[in-house]
Write an enzyme that holds these catalytic residues in place. Sequence first.
Site, PDB file in Angstrom:
ATOM      1  N   GLY A 130      36.423  41.966  36.068  1.00 41.51           N
ATOM      2  CA  GLY A 130      36.188  41.735  34.641  1.00 41.51           C
ATOM      3  C   GLY A 130      37.007  42.672  33.774  1.00 41.51           C
ATOM      4  N   SER A 132      38.281  45.571  31.910  1.00 36.61           N
ATOM      5  CA  SER A 132      37.932  46.997  31.882  1.00 36.61           C
ATOM      6  C   SER A 132      39.159  47.822  32.193  1.00 36.61           C
ATOM      7  CB  SER A 132      36.889  47.285  32.961  1.00 36.61           C
ATOM      8  OG  SER A 132      37.372  46.877  34.223  1.00 36.61           O
ATOM      9  N   ALA A 134      40.448  51.618  33.266  1.00 34.27           N
ATOM     10  CA  ALA A 134      39.895  52.812  33.903  1.00 34.27           C
ATOM     11  C   ALA A 134      39.593  53.908  32.870  1.00 34.27           C
ATOM     12  CB  ALA A 134      40.889  53.326  34.952  1.00 34.27           C
ATOM     13  N   LYS A 185      44.840  36.061  35.944  1.00 35.13           N
ATOM     14  CA  LYS A 185      45.089  36.584  34.585  1.00 35.13           C
ATOM     15  C   LYS A 185      46.206  37.633  34.579  1.00 35.13           C
ATOM     16  CE  LYS A 185      43.202  40.810  35.071  1.00 35.13           C
ATOM     17  NZ  LYS A 185      43.757  42.115  34.731  1.00 35.13           N
ATOM     18  N   ASP A 238      38.919  38.732  30.886  1.00 33.73           N
ATOM     19  CA  ASP A 238      39.962  39.631  31.392  1.00 33.73           C
ATOM     20  C   ASP A 238      41.349  39.163  30.956  1.00 33.73           C
ATOM     21  OD1 ASP A 238      40.689  41.941  32.627  1.00 33.73           O
ATOM     22  OD2 ASP A 238      40.083  41.347  34.641  1.00 33.73           O
ATOM     23  N   THR A 242      43.865  41.721  29.063  1.00 36.36           N
ATOM     24  CA  THR A 242      45.102  42.125  29.737  1.00 36.36           C
ATOM     25  C   THR A 242      46.350  41.595  29.035  1.00 36.36           C
ATOM     26  OG1 THR A 242      43.753  41.903  31.734  1.00 36.36           O
ATOM     27  CG2 THR A 242      46.034  42.427  32.054  1.00 36.36           C
ATOM     28  N   ARG A 249      48.991  47.548  32.918  1.00 31.18           N
ATOM     29  CA  ARG A 249      50.269  47.750  33.611  1.00 31.18           C
ATOM     30  C   ARG A 249      50.981  46.417  33.829  1.00 31.18           C
ATOM     31  NH1 ARG A 249      46.835  50.938  37.970  1.00 31.18           N
ATOM     32  NH2 ARG A 249      45.666  49.050  37.507  1.00 31.18           N
ATOM     33  N   ASN A 250      50.213  45.345  34.028  1.00 32.01           N
ATOM     34  CA  ASN A 250      50.839  44.030  34.164  1.00 32.01           C
ATOM     35  C   ASN A 250      51.540  43.643  32.869  1.00 32.01           C
ATOM     36  OD1 ASN A 250      50.021  42.658  36.884  1.00 32.01           O
ATOM     37  ND2 ASN A 250      48.223  43.776  36.212  1.00 32.01           N
TER      38      ASN A 250
END
Length: 320
Positions: A130, A132, A134, A185, A238, A242, A249-250
Amino acid sequence: MTVAVLGSGAFGTALAISLAGNGPVTLWARSAEQAARMETDRENALRLPGVALPETLTVTHSLEIATQARIILLAIPMQKLRTALQDHADLLASHTLVACCKGMELNTGLGPIAVISETLPSAIPALLTGPSFAHDIARGLPTALTLACADANQSATLQQELTTANLRLYRTTDTAGAELGGALKNVMAIACGAVMGAGLGDSARAALMTRGYAEMQRMALALGAQPETMAGLSGFGDLALTCTSEQSRNYRLGLSIGRGEQFDPSITVEGAATARAVAAKAQAMKLDMPITQSVTDLLDQTLTLTDAMAQLLARPLKEE
Ligand SMILES: NC(=O)C1=CN([C@@H]2O[C@H](COP(=O)(O)OP(=O)(O)OC[C@H]3O[C@@H](n4cnc5c(N)ncnc54)[C@H](OP(=O)(O)O)[C@@H]3O)[C@@H](O)[C@H]2O)C=CC1
Ligand SMILES: O=C(CO)COP(=O)(O)O
């Protein structure tokens, strides 16, 4: 001790910090040197700098100590999961193993639940996924995640045990939907980063997110996922996070492609291998997934972004 986290990267450390608010937690690092440094510094300076480790969090390099816990969170990248499980099969075989990675295995097209089941058939596999980051979790910011486990009772128990003051967990038995949402995703985030990096605009990104979501649903529903799961935290939620945040990072890999810049290959970018795995699976299943294919071709440098956008815009017109 009920919970241990294997993998002391950014996400494993963040989850361990949050879970430490519920009681003692063990965080396992595969490098003895890193484990010792984290115990001394009370910080993961390498992967999650600037956040103090709480007193109830113990860092160890001993898997014997870590596996005294009943529930093991696996915060290890998707492409490394099988090897990690095989290497430690004797100590992990009878545990509840909660995969925290997002992706599809390159050589097999399998997700984390299937990899756990194949490698350790007597373990109970589950997934935590999901929207989030870090750093958000580690700083105690509010976050909502999906806990997926095929067994409804286990799913409810894990939901209770892994919910923390800042992590609100929803549960599902639709493991296929939960893992496909998280895997797919990331591919769309690379695509969105690329158009934003190239300055193609917010409208192009919105189009990619929406048509990317259509591709995600096409594959996930064909593989037995529930539409509600795709519309939930592990899918739509997500995707939204993202594809719009430079914390991802993606997305940042996509930005660098769009800007024609180099990207540090040591950074974990799950969507890169997963794009290739998904494109191969889509071909095998005869599914139309043009954005995924474009991302794969961009990563392989067999297509330019200009040509990718031209091809997507020139596709035959159809109903939405
Ligand atoms: N970072 C985030 O915000 C989020 C990450 N995730 C997911 O979590 C997963 C992990 O990502 P993240 O923690 O960020 O990645 P990092 O790159 O920060 O850390 C990866 C960790 O995995 C360890 N590792 C790699 N290979 C193995 C192996 N064979 N055996 C044991 N440990 C291994 C690494 O150890 P070493 O340091 O020794 O190399 C490192 O501790 C990914 O699937 C990601 O998609 C999900 C949500 C949010
Ligand atoms: O999965 C994530 C957010 O939910 C983390 O995204 P990245 O792996 O792209 O950083």
